[in-house]
Scaffold this active site. Sequence first.
Site, PDB file in Angstrom:
ATOM      1  N   GLN A  92       2.080 -41.229  25.523  1.00  0.00           N
ATOM      2  CA  GLN A  92       3.470 -40.853  25.817  1.00  0.00           C
ATOM      3  C   GLN A  92       3.567 -40.359  27.250  1.00  0.00           C
ATOM      4  OE1 GLN A  92       5.022 -38.506  22.068  1.00  0.00           O
ATOM      5  NE2 GLN A  92       2.812 -38.303  22.199  1.00  0.00           N
ATOM      6  N   VAL A  94       3.326 -40.239  31.398  1.00  0.00           N
ATOM      7  CA  VAL A  94       3.773 -41.167  32.449  1.00  0.00           C
ATOM      8  C   VAL A  94       2.917 -40.983  33.706  1.00  0.00           C
ATOM      9  CG1 VAL A  94       6.131 -41.264  31.550  1.00  0.00           C
ATOM     10  CG2 VAL A  94       5.548 -39.493  33.220  1.00  0.00           C
ATOM     11  N   HIS A 110       6.225 -44.536  26.953  1.00  0.00           N
ATOM     12  CA  HIS A 110       7.360 -43.876  27.628  1.00  0.00           C
ATOM     13  C   HIS A 110       7.464 -44.303  29.094  1.00  0.00           C
ATOM     14  CE1 HIS A 110       7.666 -40.389  24.462  1.00  0.00           C
ATOM     15  NE2 HIS A 110       8.049 -41.557  23.999  1.00  0.00           N
ATOM     16  N   CYS A 118      16.351 -50.473  38.397  1.00  0.00           N
ATOM     17  CA  CYS A 118      17.748 -50.226  38.713  1.00  0.00           C
ATOM     18  C   CYS A 118      18.391 -49.383  37.616  1.00  0.00           C
ATOM     19  CB  CYS A 118      18.471 -51.568  38.854  1.00  0.00           C
ATOM     20  SG  CYS A 118      20.180 -51.388  39.347  1.00  0.00           S
ATOM     21  N   THR A 180      -0.482 -33.599  21.523  1.00  0.00           N
ATOM     22  CA  THR A 180       0.926 -33.953  21.304  1.00  0.00           C
ATOM     23  C   THR A 180       1.521 -33.077  20.211  1.00  0.00           C
ATOM     24  OG1 THR A 180       2.472 -35.726  20.716  1.00  0.00           O
ATOM     25  CG2 THR A 180       0.247 -35.922  19.820  1.00  0.00           C
TER      26      THR A 180
HETATM   27  P1  OAD Z   1       4.539 -31.674  24.133  1.00  0.00           P
HETATM   28  O1  OAD Z   1       4.669 -30.864  25.381  1.00  0.00           O
HETATM   29  O2  OAD Z   1       5.683 -31.720  23.200  1.00  0.00           O
HETATM   30  O3  OAD Z   1       3.287 -31.166  23.315  1.00  0.00           O
HETATM   31  C1  OAD Z   1       2.080 -30.904  23.955  1.00  0.00           C
HETATM   32  C2  OAD Z   1       1.119 -30.355  22.907  1.00  0.00           C
HETATM   33  O4  OAD Z   1      -0.139 -30.238  23.528  1.00  0.00           O
HETATM   34  C3  OAD Z   1       1.508 -28.985  22.369  1.00  0.00           C
HETATM   35  O5  OAD Z   1       1.454 -29.010  20.955  1.00  0.00           O
HETATM   36  C4  OAD Z   1       0.438 -28.054  22.935  1.00  0.00           C
HETATM   37  O6  OAD Z   1       0.063 -27.040  22.032  1.00  0.00           O
HETATM   38  C5  OAD Z   1      -0.719 -29.001  23.149  1.00  0.00           C
HETATM   39  N1  OAD Z   1      -1.654 -28.624  24.221  1.00  0.00           N
HETATM   40  C6  OAD Z   1      -1.422 -27.922  25.353  1.00  0.00           C
HETATM   41  N2  OAD Z   1      -2.524 -27.846  26.102  1.00  0.00           N
HETATM   42  C7  OAD Z   1      -3.491 -28.513  25.434  1.00  0.00           C
HETATM   43  C8  OAD Z   1      -4.863 -28.804  25.692  1.00  0.00           C
HETATM   44  N3  OAD Z   1      -5.483 -28.378  26.805  1.00  0.00           N
HETATM   45  N4  OAD Z   1      -5.547 -29.520  24.768  1.00  0.00           N
HETATM   46  C9  OAD Z   1      -4.929 -29.968  23.634  1.00  0.00           C
HETATM   47  N5  OAD Z   1      -3.649 -29.714  23.343  1.00  0.00           N
HETATM   48  C10 OAD Z   1      -2.930 -29.015  24.231  1.00  0.00           C
HETATM   49  O7  OAD Z   1       4.108 -33.125  24.634  1.00  0.00           O
HETATM   50  P2  OAD Z   1       4.309 -34.531  23.915  1.00  0.00           P
HETATM   51  O8  OAD Z   1       3.981 -34.430  22.473  1.00  0.00           O
HETATM   52  O9  OAD Z   1       3.592 -35.500  24.753  1.00  0.00           O
HETATM   53  O10 OAD Z   1       9.329 -37.553  26.253  1.00  0.00           O
HETATM   54  O11 OAD Z   1       5.856 -34.751  24.069  1.00  0.00           O
HETATM   55  C11 OAD Z   1       6.383 -35.941  23.621  1.00  0.00           C
HETATM   56  C12 OAD Z   1       7.529 -36.366  24.505  1.00  0.00           C
HETATM   57  O12 OAD Z   1       8.488 -35.291  24.584  1.00  0.00           O
HETATM   58  C13 OAD Z   1       7.171 -36.603  25.967  1.00  0.00           C
HETATM   59  O13 OAD Z   1       6.629 -37.858  26.197  1.00  0.00           O
HETATM   60  C14 OAD Z   1       8.483 -36.447  26.647  1.00  0.00           C
HETATM   61  C15 OAD Z   1       8.856 -35.159  25.983  1.00  0.00           C
HETATM   62  O14 OAD Z   1      10.129 -34.736  26.073  1.00  0.00           O
HETATM   63  C16 OAD Z   1      10.383 -37.880  27.002  1.00  0.00           C
HETATM   64  O15 OAD Z   1      10.615 -37.363  28.078  1.00  0.00           O
HETATM   65  C17 OAD Z   1      11.211 -38.979  26.398  1.00  0.00           C
END
Ligand code: OAD
Length: 232
Positions: A92, A94, A110, A118, A180
Amino acid sequence: MSLPESARVTFLTGAGISVASGIRPFRGPGGIWNEIDPDEWATAAAMQRDPTRCWRAHRELAKIVETAQPNAAHRAIAELEGKVASVTVITQNVDGLHARAGSSKVIEIHGGLSSLRCTDDACSERVDAMAAGEEPPRCARCGKPMRFDLVLFDELLPAVAERAARDALRACTHFFAVGTSGVVWPAAGYAREADFAGAKTILVNLEPPDPPNPYFHEVVLGRAEEILPRIL
Ligand code: OAD
């Protein structure tokens, strides 16, 4: 955990895997969305309302990513290639750090910060991301502002990436979700898809899933950059 040579491993990674590379997550400790409203910055509606504001925000992220380096978690995934039958990374993120760590099959569901497109969906113009100014560059084809080629909240995933992700989920024997929060769809449903396909499913994350996700067979809590080099 030992992975057999015959394992077909699919990873789903999120922002947590890049925290040790100096990139902030969206949720959880230090999360960007704890401070700013995603509706203002990360939706197609916000992009239509104020493309310059979105451009500047995404450009700040692009600048951070430019100097970031892959960490031990990205490297552990890349180094698994050759030891098992196949490794696919669905991300997910970028930030492009999996490819820079050496992973050869990365599906960016993503989008990514390395290209622009554009803001007019009817225009197909795409270019490599350029060293960018304060204002979004203009589309060479139609003159509208360009934007980073990211998937925003109210947008569909790129069809090719989504199909490739689904194939990798159906084909895997082992599924790891790493860093995630598991709240953004469709990625939030990937553990379930992998479980239905008969894979062993493992979550590696700093925090437990909230709400609990019964499709993970194993949850390993902690930092991905410490855990993955140990367990892979
Ligand atoms: P999140 O920021 O929602 O979640 C990150 C997770 O990683 C959290 O549960 C943290 O506890 C965990 N975390 C933090 N540091 C860590 C580490 N060192 N090792 C392991 N885990 C750790 O990120 P995503 O799940 O990627 O989308 O978010 C999904 C989507 O929501 C993103 O791609 C973005 C966002 O809004 C869009 O912008 C459409």
